[in-house]
Design a protein around this motif. Structure first.
Motif, PDB file in Angstrom:
ATOM      1  N   GLY A  11       0.827  -1.192   0.000  1.00 30.53           N
ATOM      2  CA  GLY A  11       0.000   0.000   0.000  1.00 30.53           C
ATOM      3  C   GLY A  11       0.866   1.247   0.000  1.00 30.53           C
TER       4      GLY A  11
ATOM      5  N   VAL B 236      -6.760  -7.764  -6.540  1.00 26.98           N
ATOM      6  CA  VAL B 236      -6.620  -6.613  -5.652  1.00 26.98           C
ATOM      7  C   VAL B 236      -6.468  -5.376  -6.523  1.00 26.98           C
ATOM      8  CG1 VAL B 236      -5.247  -5.503  -3.863  1.00 26.98           C
ATOM      9  CG2 VAL B 236      -5.585  -7.980  -3.804  1.00 26.98           C
TER      10      VAL B 236
ATOM     11  N   GLY C  73      -4.946  -2.287  -7.508  1.00 28.37           N
ATOM     12  CA  GLY C  73      -3.801  -1.408  -7.335  1.00 28.37           C
ATOM     13  C   GLY C  73      -4.001  -0.119  -8.104  1.00 28.37           C
ATOM     14  N   ARG C  74      -2.906   0.510  -8.477  1.00 27.47           N
ATOM     15  CA  ARG C  74      -2.949   1.734  -9.286  1.00 27.47           C
ATOM     16  C   ARG C  74      -2.165   1.517 -10.560  1.00 27.47           C
ATOM     17  NH1 ARG C  74      -5.090   5.917  -6.380  1.00 27.47           N
ATOM     18  NH2 ARG C  74      -5.179   5.621  -4.129  1.00 27.47           N
TER      19      ARG C  74
ATOM     20  N   ARG D 160      -6.255   2.226 -11.109  1.00 29.80           N
ATOM     21  CA  ARG D 160      -7.384   1.415 -10.693  1.00 29.80           C
ATOM     22  C   ARG D 160      -7.947   0.621 -11.874  1.00 29.80           C
ATOM     23  NH1 ARG D 160      -6.390   1.585  -5.445  1.00 29.80           N
ATOM     24  NH2 ARG D 160      -7.088   3.457  -4.358  1.00 29.80           N
TER      25      ARG D 160
ATOM     26  N   GLU E 147      -6.804  -1.337  -2.001  1.00 34.96           N
ATOM     27  CA  GLU E 147      -5.594  -2.170  -1.985  1.00 34.96           C
ATOM     28  C   GLU E 147      -5.659  -3.288  -0.953  1.00 34.96           C
ATOM     29  OE1 GLU E 147      -4.258   1.905  -3.454  1.00 34.96           O
ATOM     30  OE2 GLU E 147      -5.629   1.131  -1.932  1.00 34.96           O
ATOM     31  N   ASN E 148      -6.560  -3.164   0.007  1.00 37.14           N
ATOM     32  CA  ASN E 148      -6.599  -4.112   1.118  1.00 37.14           C
ATOM     33  C   ASN E 148      -7.808  -5.043   1.094  1.00 37.14           C
ATOM     34  OD1 ASN E 148      -4.204  -3.113   2.119  1.00 37.14           O
ATOM     35  ND2 ASN E 148      -5.186  -1.661   3.503  1.00 37.14           N
TER      36      ASN E 148
END
Length: 269
Positions: free
Chosen positions: A13, A73, A75-76, A78, A138-139
């Motif tokens: 993160g 998950v 991430g970036r 998005r 992210e989590n």
């Protein structure tokens, strides 16, 4: 002792560094309350809650070893699916399932003090359970289009259900000025999504009434805490502060104050 092996770097993160995968495990440096994280994860395993990693022990480098959870998950940048309403609702249901599973664990005492600036006024928000407090895209691990597991319990701490819901709403409604949101979250009906989250979670009427005052109070504290952590801890905290997170929090404060009535009305409609 947990066995070592080939380490594959994982994208963490905003703060966690040194996150790696070893076989079917994740290795991560312990956070500010490592014993609490271990105790929470062990409790969830005993409770049969599948939506969290299993704590496997400590490896030769002093890192926590956790079970690796397969899935998607965000991430970036998005992914396109990040604003999908069904996925959003599944996150709310997962958080509710987590709360129901962790509630019997109780609210432990004698925990290390949170890393916050001295003199920060306490919230009028008595804790009810150990909340996750970091339900960011992210989590959350998704499987087959629904939220399957929460990961990264480093910010877990005693809070109220409403406080953990406010964190959920912040990231998934989401709350804030449109220019500060990820492109996939712009142009959405934020009050409507907040209501859908509350319904999916099963938020009580009393907690719906105090959700926005609590959001505003928490956001104000966040500015001071982020600044303090950037100055004292450096690392990812300093990077985020340098990139302007403090200004984003201030703009969100204005947005929350201007939209509190509309959001509360939607939650109670």
């Amino acid at each position: 002792m947990i066995e070592d092996g080939e380490e594959i770097p994982l994208v963490g993160g905003d703060v966690t560094e040194g996150l790696v995968r070893v076989g079917d495990t994740v290795r991560r440096p312990p956070g500010e309350r490592p014993q609490l994280v271990e105790d929470v994860l062990r409790h969830l395993e005993k409770a049969g809650f599948e939506g969290a990693p299993r704590f496997l022990g400590v490896d030769s480098k002093g890192r926590h070893a956790l079970s690796y959870i397969e899935g998607e998950v965000a991430g970036r940048p998005r992914p396109a699916w990040i604003a999908d309403e069904e996925r959003m609702l599944s996150v709310a249901r997962l958080l509710r399932a987590y709360h129901d599973a962790i509630e019997p664990f109780g609210v432990p005492g004698n925990l290390p003090a949170p890393i916050e600036p001295p003199g920060l006024p306490a919230l009028d928000d008595p804790p009810e359970l150990v909340g996750h407090q970091d339900v960011t895209p992210e989590n959350v691990v998704f499987r087959e289009g629904r939220a399957y597991a929460l990961i990264d319990f480093d910010l877990a701490r005693p809070v109220s259900r409403a406080s953990d819901f406010v964190n959920l709403m912040l990231w998934w409604a989401p709350l804030g000025a449109e220019a500060d949101l990820d492109p996939e979250f712009r142009g959405l009906d934020q009050p409507r999504r907040a209501r859908l989250l509350a319904d999916a979670y099963g938020l009580s009427t009393a907690d719906r009434k105090r959700a926005l005052p609590l959001s505003i109070a928490r956001n104000e504290r966040a500015w001071h805490t982020m600044k303090y952590r950037a100055e004292t801890l450096g690392g990812g905290w300093q990077r985020m502060w340098s990139e302007g997170v403090g200004d984003t929090i201030r703009r969100r404060q204005t947005w929350l104050e201007e939209n509190a009535g509309t959001l509360t009305g939607a939650l109670l409609d």
